[in-house]
Design a protein around this motif. Structure first.
Motif, mmCIF file in Angstrom:
data_model
loop_
_atom_site.group_PDB
_atom_site.id
_atom_site.type_symbol
_atom_site.label_atom_id
_atom_site.label_comp_id
_atom_site.label_asym_id
_atom_site.label_seq_id
_atom_site.Cartn_x
_atom_site.Cartn_y
_atom_site.Cartn_z
ATOM 1 N N THR A 131 -0.720 -2.240 5.784
ATOM 2 C CA THR A 131 0.198 -2.386 4.646
ATOM 3 C C THR A 131 -0.358 -3.470 3.732
ATOM 4 O O THR A 131 -1.174 -4.280 4.147
ATOM 5 C CB THR A 131 1.641 -2.791 5.060
ATOM 6 N N GLY A 132 0.122 -3.500 2.493
ATOM 7 C CA GLY A 132 -0.349 -4.512 1.552
ATOM 8 C C GLY A 132 -1.604 -4.068 0.818
ATOM 9 O O GLY A 132 -2.127 -2.974 1.041
ATOM 10 N N THR A 133 -2.121 -4.936 -0.045
ATOM 11 C CA THR A 133 -3.294 -4.632 -0.860
ATOM 12 C C THR A 133 -4.219 -5.838 -0.902
ATOM 13 O O THR A 133 -3.862 -6.875 -1.451
ATOM 14 C CB THR A 133 -2.893 -4.264 -2.303
ATOM 15 N N SER A 134 -5.405 -5.689 -0.325
ATOM 16 C CA SER A 134 -6.359 -6.800 -0.316
ATOM 17 C C SER A 134 -6.969 -7.027 -1.690
ATOM 18 O O SER A 134 -7.237 -8.161 -2.086
ATOM 19 C CB SER A 134 -7.469 -6.532 0.701
ATOM 20 N N PHE A 143 -13.735 -3.967 2.080
ATOM 21 C CA PHE A 143 -14.661 -5.047 2.439
ATOM 22 C C PHE A 143 -13.872 -6.251 2.972
ATOM 23 O O PHE A 143 -14.185 -6.802 4.033
ATOM 24 C CB PHE A 143 -15.475 -5.416 1.199
ATOM 25 N N GLU A 144 -12.834 -6.626 2.231
ATOM 26 C CA GLU A 144 -11.995 -7.752 2.669
ATOM 27 C C GLU A 144 -11.178 -7.378 3.910
ATOM 28 O O GLU A 144 -10.933 -8.215 4.779
ATOM 29 C CB GLU A 144 -11.094 -8.199 1.521
ATOM 30 N N ASN A 145 -10.762 -6.103 3.989
ATOM 31 C CA ASN A 145 -10.038 -5.661 5.186
ATOM 32 C C ASN A 145 -10.851 -5.919 6.451
ATOM 33 O O ASN A 145 -10.301 -6.295 7.501
ATOM 34 C CB ASN A 145 -9.725 -4.163 5.102
ATOM 35 N N ALA A 146 -12.158 -5.686 6.361
ATOM 36 C CA ALA A 146 -13.033 -5.912 7.514
ATOM 37 C C ALA A 146 -12.982 -7.385 7.947
ATOM 38 O O ALA A 146 -12.893 -7.692 9.146
ATOM 39 C CB ALA A 146 -14.466 -5.513 7.177
ATOM 40 N N ILE A 147 -13.026 -8.275 6.966
ATOM 41 C CA ILE A 147 -12.955 -9.712 7.273
ATOM 42 C C ILE A 147 -11.603 -10.055 7.890
ATOM 43 O O ILE A 147 -11.515 -10.816 8.859
ATOM 44 C CB ILE A 147 -13.188 -10.553 6.001
ATOM 45 N N ARG A 176 -22.635 -1.165 3.004
ATOM 46 C CA ARG A 176 -23.686 -1.928 2.335
ATOM 47 C C ARG A 176 -23.268 -3.361 2.080
ATOM 48 O O ARG A 176 -24.058 -4.297 2.289
ATOM 49 C CB ARG A 176 -24.066 -1.242 1.005
ATOM 50 N N LEU A 177 -22.031 -3.548 1.645
ATOM 51 C CA LEU A 177 -21.549 -4.908 1.390
ATOM 52 C C LEU A 177 -21.488 -5.733 2.670
ATOM 53 O O LEU A 177 -21.876 -6.909 2.692
ATOM 54 C CB LEU A 177 -20.166 -4.856 0.734
ATOM 55 N N LEU A 178 -20.992 -5.137 3.750
ATOM 56 C CA LEU A 178 -20.897 -5.862 5.015
ATOM 57 C C LEU A 178 -22.286 -6.233 5.541
ATOM 58 O O LEU A 178 -22.492 -7.322 6.087
ATOM 59 C CB LEU A 178 -20.141 -5.040 6.054
#
Length: 386
Positions: A131-134, A143-147, A176-178
């Motif tokens: 839920t929510g929006t990173s 990308f931020e979800n992974a962190i 690619r970003l990770l």
């Protein structure tokens, strides 16, 4: 320390011991709140979940809602809005260290990391996010979800969680970003799909078996997965399995607020409270802060800024160059994001290489001749498509 302070300390210690003997709760100073309004199953279902969780004795549960018959502490409010206001006040004052609630609106930049029990082996899986929006950009959000998933795993005591990306739109861009962040020095333990071709892009089988500790996906997909995992045996009206939709994680978010659904039943409520308690004991807030400092030093924000600039600049059109002649193409190039597939094909055409898009068994592919394969790969890499 003077004599009066010593006596005071001894007195407080004996009071703590007496209270522990009476309640059976030894060494606990963790309090987790639960707002009890808003459930489709009524207040009683939530209270029963709180009572079940409190039996562990390693933390206390504070109910925030209408007065009920229970031995638990009950702070009385009569509407959901007041419950959330009271919850925030109790969290900010430190009276409670975490809280479980539903229908709570987080700021942009905050999203929740769900926790489910997978059916194949009964193994826990963190779904980042639910839920929510990173971020308003889909790729950056994932990308931020992974962190956020890694941070949550660390707060639960897993300091080196395996990470996989669900095979949804943008998965390859996120990969690619990770990998760039990993190259910058932020250690990411990339997982491996159980499928024969492996890789860190995960398929449905990997969800069922929990091939990794943290499964990265977009929030809407994560939300659906949570509902499927928690209520697939009940017809969808009663969430019976798992730990709920998890804590809101964000680099500027200072509260431990775990989300449940209006359909969450007593077992999920109990587990959600346990989940919040584990995060409080694991110093989630300190881990968020320390990881963010580390990320800033490793140019995390620069990666995001660069991605957004490149993504805006590299949209290709087919109006300003001569198309190469059609050829029979059989060599496959995989690892291209579905949302960038046509732009990637155009970049090859623009460089005189005939190419076609297609869909392989593991996702989007670009088809070129065997002769042009290596040159095509080089062009795609130069243009940040692979």
């Amino acid at each position: 320390m003077d004599e009066n302070n010593v006596k005071k300390l001894i007195g407080e210690t004996f009071n703590d011991i007496a209270n522990a003997i009476e309640t059976g709760k030894f060494g606990t100073n963790i309090k987790i709140g639960l707002t009890t309004l808003g459930s489709e199953h009524g207040v009683d279902a939530l209270v029963k979940g709180a009572e079940l969780a409190s039996k562990e004795g390693s933390f206390e549960v504070v109910l925030i809602g209408p007065r009920v018959e229970t031995s638990l502490e009950n702070i009385e409010v009569d509407c959901e809005k007041d419950a959330h206001t009271m919850m925030e006040e109790l969290l900010d004052s430190g009276y409670i260290q975490g809280c479980v609630t539903n229908h709570y609106n987080f700021d942009i930049g905050v999203s929740t990391v769900g926790r489910v029990i997978t059916p194949a082996f009964g193994k826990d899986l963190l779904i980042a996010t639910t839920t929510g929006t990173s971020d308003t950009d889909r790729t950056i959000s994932m990308f931020e979800n992974a962190i956020y998933g890694i941070i949550t795993a660390k707060a639960l005591g897993n300091n080196n969680p395996t990470v996989g990306i669900l095979n949804v739109d943008n998965a390859r861009s996120v990969e690619r970003l990770l990998k760039k962040l990993n190259d910058n020095g932020y250690n990411i333990n990339f997982g491996e799909s159980m499928r024969s071709d492996g890789g860190l892009i995960m398929r449905g089988n990997d969800l069922l078996t929990s091939s990794v500790d943290v499964m990265v996906t977009d929030t809407l997909t994560g939300n659906i997965l949570m509902k499927l995992f928690s209520s697939f045996n009940t017809g969808g009206t009663y969430e019976a399995v798992g730990y709920g939709y998890g804590p809101g994680i964000g680099f500027n978010h200072k509260r431990i607020i775990n989300i449940i659904s209006r359909a969450s039943g007593t077992p999920v409520v109990a587990n959600a409270i346990r989940y919040a308690a584990e995060l409080a004991k694991g110093n989630l807030k300190n881990i968020i802060e320390s990881e963010y400092q580390k990320l800033k030093e490793l140019k995390f924000e620069k990666l995001i800024e660069t991605y957004k600039q490149e993504n805006t600049a590299k949209v290709e059109t087919r109006d300003d160059f001569k198309m190469p002649e059609k050829e029979i193409v059989s060599a496959e190039i995989s690892g291209i994001d579905i949302l960038e597939l046509e732009d990637a094909v155009t970049s090859l055409l623009k460089n005189g290489i005939y190419a076609e898009s297609g869909m392989g068994c593991t996702g989007p592919i670009i088809l070129v001749t065997e002769t042009n394969l290596e040159k095509a790969k080089s062009i795609l890499k130069e243009n940040n498509y692979s």
